[in-house]
Write an enzyme that holds these catalytic residues in place. Structure first.
Site, PDB file in Angstrom:
ATOM      1  N   HIS A   1     -32.200   1.178-141.210  1.00  0.00           N
ATOM      2  CA  HIS A   1     -33.121   1.610-140.729  1.00  0.00           C
ATOM      3  C   HIS A   1     -33.192   2.797-139.495  1.00  0.00           C
ATOM      4  CE1 HIS A   1     -36.740   2.664-138.591  1.00  0.00           C
ATOM      5  NE2 HIS A   1     -36.383   2.017-137.406  1.00  0.00           N
TER       6      HIS A   1
ATOM      7  N   CYS B   1     -40.706  -1.649-137.108  1.00  0.00           N
ATOM      8  CA  CYS B   1     -39.155  -1.240-138.366  1.00  0.00           C
ATOM      9  C   CYS B   1     -38.837  -2.078-139.674  1.00  0.00           C
ATOM     10  CB  CYS B   1     -38.131  -0.348-137.538  1.00  0.00           C
ATOM     11  SG  CYS B   1     -38.679   0.941-136.064  1.00  0.00           S
TER      12      CYS B   1
ATOM     13  N   ASN C   1     -37.429   8.456-137.404  1.00  0.00           N
ATOM     14  CA  ASN C   1     -37.928   7.146-137.223  1.00  0.00           C
ATOM     15  C   ASN C   1     -39.476   7.111-137.996  1.00  0.00           C
ATOM     16  OD1 ASN C   1     -38.959   4.772-137.242  1.00  0.00           O
ATOM     17  ND2 ASN C   1     -37.727   4.305-134.998  1.00  0.00           N
TER      18      ASN C   1
HETATM   19  N1  ACO Z   1     -35.566  14.186-122.746  1.00  0.00           N
HETATM   20  C1  ACO Z   1     -34.536  14.062-122.117  1.00  0.00           C
HETATM   21  N2  ACO Z   1     -34.543  13.736-120.822  1.00  0.00           N
HETATM   22  C2  ACO Z   1     -34.894  12.257-121.461  1.00  0.00           C
HETATM   23  C3  ACO Z   1     -35.892  12.044-122.427  1.00  0.00           C
HETATM   24  C4  ACO Z   1     -35.916  12.796-122.946  1.00  0.00           C
HETATM   25  N3  ACO Z   1     -36.855  12.745-123.921  1.00  0.00           N
HETATM   26  N4  ACO Z   1     -36.153  10.938-122.926  1.00  0.00           N
HETATM   27  C5  ACO Z   1     -35.587  10.160-121.385  1.00  0.00           C
HETATM   28  N5  ACO Z   1     -34.837  10.931-121.247  1.00  0.00           N
HETATM   29  C6  ACO Z   1     -33.966  10.436-119.679  1.00  0.00           C
HETATM   30  C7  ACO Z   1     -34.407   9.390-118.558  1.00  0.00           C
HETATM   31  O1  ACO Z   1     -35.785   9.715-117.904  1.00  0.00           O
HETATM   32  C8  ACO Z   1     -33.262   9.141-118.392  1.00  0.00           C
HETATM   33  O2  ACO Z   1     -33.093   9.952-117.360  1.00  0.00           O
HETATM   34  P1  ACO Z   1     -32.875   9.232-115.811  1.00  0.00           P
HETATM   35  O3  ACO Z   1     -30.853   8.367-115.992  1.00  0.00           O
HETATM   36  O4  ACO Z   1     -32.609  10.583-114.676  1.00  0.00           O
HETATM   37  O5  ACO Z   1     -33.680   7.776-115.403  1.00  0.00           O
HETATM   38  C9  ACO Z   1     -32.230   9.369-119.191  1.00  0.00           C
HETATM   39  O6  ACO Z   1     -32.175  10.130-119.910  1.00  0.00           O
HETATM   40  C10 ACO Z   1     -31.452   8.400-120.070  1.00  0.00           C
HETATM   41  O7  ACO Z   1     -32.510   7.225-120.616  1.00  0.00           O
HETATM   42  P2  ACO Z   1     -32.140   6.259-121.546  1.00  0.00           P
HETATM   43  O8  ACO Z   1     -33.313   5.704-122.096  1.00  0.00           O
HETATM   44  O9  ACO Z   1     -31.285   5.038-120.979  1.00  0.00           O
HETATM   45  O10 ACO Z   1     -31.629   6.859-122.623  1.00  0.00           O
HETATM   46  P3  ACO Z   1     -31.133   6.198-123.714  1.00  0.00           P
HETATM   47  O11 ACO Z   1     -29.673   6.517-123.946  1.00  0.00           O
HETATM   48  O12 ACO Z   1     -31.196   4.764-123.848  1.00  0.00           O
HETATM   49  O13 ACO Z   1     -31.565   6.946-124.732  1.00  0.00           O
HETATM   50  C11 ACO Z   1     -32.869   6.493-127.057  1.00  0.00           C
HETATM   51  C12 ACO Z   1     -33.428   6.461-125.550  1.00  0.00           C
HETATM   52  C13 ACO Z   1     -33.077   7.201-127.259  1.00  0.00           C
HETATM   53  C14 ACO Z   1     -35.185   5.888-127.060  1.00  0.00           C
HETATM   54  C15 ACO Z   1     -32.771   4.974-126.469  1.00  0.00           C
HETATM   55  O14 ACO Z   1     -32.776   4.139-126.175  1.00  0.00           O
HETATM   56  C16 ACO Z   1     -33.460   4.353-128.909  1.00  0.00           C
HETATM   57  O15 ACO Z   1     -32.607   4.877-129.609  1.00  0.00           O
HETATM   58  N6  ACO Z   1     -33.527   3.686-128.577  1.00  0.00           N
HETATM   59  C17 ACO Z   1     -33.669   2.554-129.696  1.00  0.00           C
HETATM   60  C18 ACO Z   1     -35.290   2.609-130.050  1.00  0.00           C
HETATM   61  C19 ACO Z   1     -34.970   1.687-131.782  1.00  0.00           C
HETATM   62  O16 ACO Z   1     -34.484   1.658-132.064  1.00  0.00           O
HETATM   63  N7  ACO Z   1     -36.192   1.108-131.873  1.00  0.00           N
HETATM   64  C20 ACO Z   1     -36.366  -0.415-132.692  1.00  0.00           C
HETATM   65  C21 ACO Z   1     -37.576   1.013-133.905  1.00  0.00           C
HETATM   66  S1  ACO Z   1     -38.694   1.488-133.225  1.00  0.00           S
HETATM   67  C22 ACO Z   1     -40.327   0.438-133.862  1.00  0.00           C
HETATM   68  O17 ACO Z   1     -39.695  -0.613-133.789  1.00  0.00           O
HETATM   69  C23 ACO Z   1     -41.341   1.247-134.244  1.00  0.00           C
END
Ligand code: ACO
Length: 328
Positions: A255, A114, A285
């Site tokens: 980004h 990214c 994204n």
């Molecule tokens: N729908 C419903 N529930 C979900 C989903 C979904 N799509 N995805 C995960 N959950 C659940 C998980 O299983 C977890 O359940 P549990 O508590 O029972 O274990 C709960 O939701 C919380 O999961 P987290 O992963 O802790 O959720 P978080 O608030 O961190 O959000 C997300 C996830 C959106 C992916 C976030 O962590 C994020 O945006 N991370 C950064 C991504 C990023 O910037 N990447 C870099 C660039 S990408 C690249 O370089 C290609």
């Protein structure tokens, strides 16, 4: 010494929309969860026979047209992508330059996930300031739908397809010059975001794999925390080093990964909402394409004007990150 100026912008988005409601029929998720955790409402998906280079060509054609520069005067093409037409060779940049009829220009891809657009911006700047090149066409293009596992709700809700491009050109005018660019990487976090199969590091025979083995995997929550911490420090540092105040930034173009990351960094800089460019709701994204797609959005809305100052920031697999201070 020549300076490097950000001369023009272009972008392309595929017509097909994949909404949160569509995804909730494919995996166990809801529109409410996706909107609350990411800010994403929908993303664009390329046609089956549409490649990353096809989208890159559309974006680049627009950037070339808007730059007013003749094709014959372009001397380098760089593409940032993690979803190239072909994983090993040829590079997507060579395919794009051929489709554009650019002749024997220098052309290559870079892999910084990214952060790819900030990386290629820095490469273009360095080549121009050294006097080696005059007009560098930089492209961020991604068909992430081709490397997304649509049975993994942790990642498939995030990614979309699209492309953006910019012309970076030599200028004698100091006020037009790209002011500064930071790029960095920390490989100790390599396992937070990866496509574990398909390369020489794979535990499988890389030449004998089933389709889909190049899918992205991400430890989202850990990635989120490192992103906020690292980006916040980086943007504060680049402003301080260049003696620029938050209120001097016309457009903060981050980004587009997650509105909560964007908000955290924007708040750390005490930016007003109107300074922050947010396209994550409609495109999701799009990795290396997201920053130029967002710049194109404000350009086409008439919000980006000559003399404006943009602050770019990005974070992605590697882990990589970077920021840039770019006058338009
Ligand atoms: N729908 C419903 N529930 C979900 C989903 C979904 N799509 N995805 C995960 N959950 C659940 C998980 O299983 C977890 O359940 P549990 O508590 O029972 O274990 C709960 O939701 C919380 O999961 P987290 O992963 O802790 O959720 P978080 O608030 O961190 O959000 C997300 C996830 C959106 C992916 C976030 O962590 C994020 O945006 N991370 C950064 C991504 C990023 O910037 N990447 C870099 C660039 S990408 C690249 O370089 C290609």
């Amino acid at each position: 010494m020549a300076y490097a100026a950000f001369r023009s912008i272009g972008a392309y988005v595929p017509a097909d929309i994949l909404s949160n409601d569509d995804l909730s029929k494919m995996v166990d998720t809801t529109d409410e969860w996706i909107t609350k955790r990411t800010g994403i409402k929908e993303r664009r998906i390329a046609a089956k026979d549409q490649t990353t280079s096809d989208m890159g060509v559309e974006a680049a054609s627009l950037a070339i047209k808007r730059s007013g520069i003749d094709k014959e005067d372009i001397d380098m093409v760089i593409c940032a992508t993690i979803s190239p037409d072909y994983f090993c060779m040829p590079s997507t940049a060579t395919i794009i330059s051929n489709k554009l009829g650019l002749g024997n220009v220098t052309a290559f891809d870079i892999s910084a996930a990214c952060t790819g657009f900030v990386y290629i911006l820095s490469i273009a700047k360095a080549f121009i300031e050294s006097g080696m090149k005059k007009n560098v066409l930089i492209i961020g293009a991604e068909k992430l739908s081709a490397i997304t596992d649509y049975s993994d709700r942790g990642t498939c809700i995030l990614f979309g397809d699209g492309a953006g491009a910019a012309m970076i050109s030599a200028t004698d005018e100091r006020r037009e010059a790209i002011i500064d660019i930071h790029t960095a990487a920390d490989g100790t976090y390599a396992d937070l975001l990866m496509t574990p199969n398909g390369g020489s590091g794979s535990i499988h025979d890389s030449l004998d794999q089933e389709a889909g083995s190049c899918f992205m995997q991400m430890k989202g929550n850990e990635t989120f925390k490192v992103a906020v911490r690292t980006l916040t420090k980086d943007v504060i540092d680049i402003l301080k080093e260049n003696k620029i105040q938050s209120e001097d930034i016309t457009h903060f173009v981050p980004h587009q990964a997650n509105y909560r990351i964007i908000k955290a960094v924007g708040d750390a800089l005490k930016l007003k909402d109107e300074q922050v460019v947010m396209t994550v709701a409609k495109y999701g994204n799009t990795s290396g394409a997201s920053i130029p797609m967002a710049i194109n959005d404000i350009y086409e809305q008439g919000k980006l004007k000559g003399g404006d100052l943009m602050l770019l920031d990005a974070f992605g697999g590697g882990l990589t990150w970077g920021s840039a201070l770019v006058p338009f």
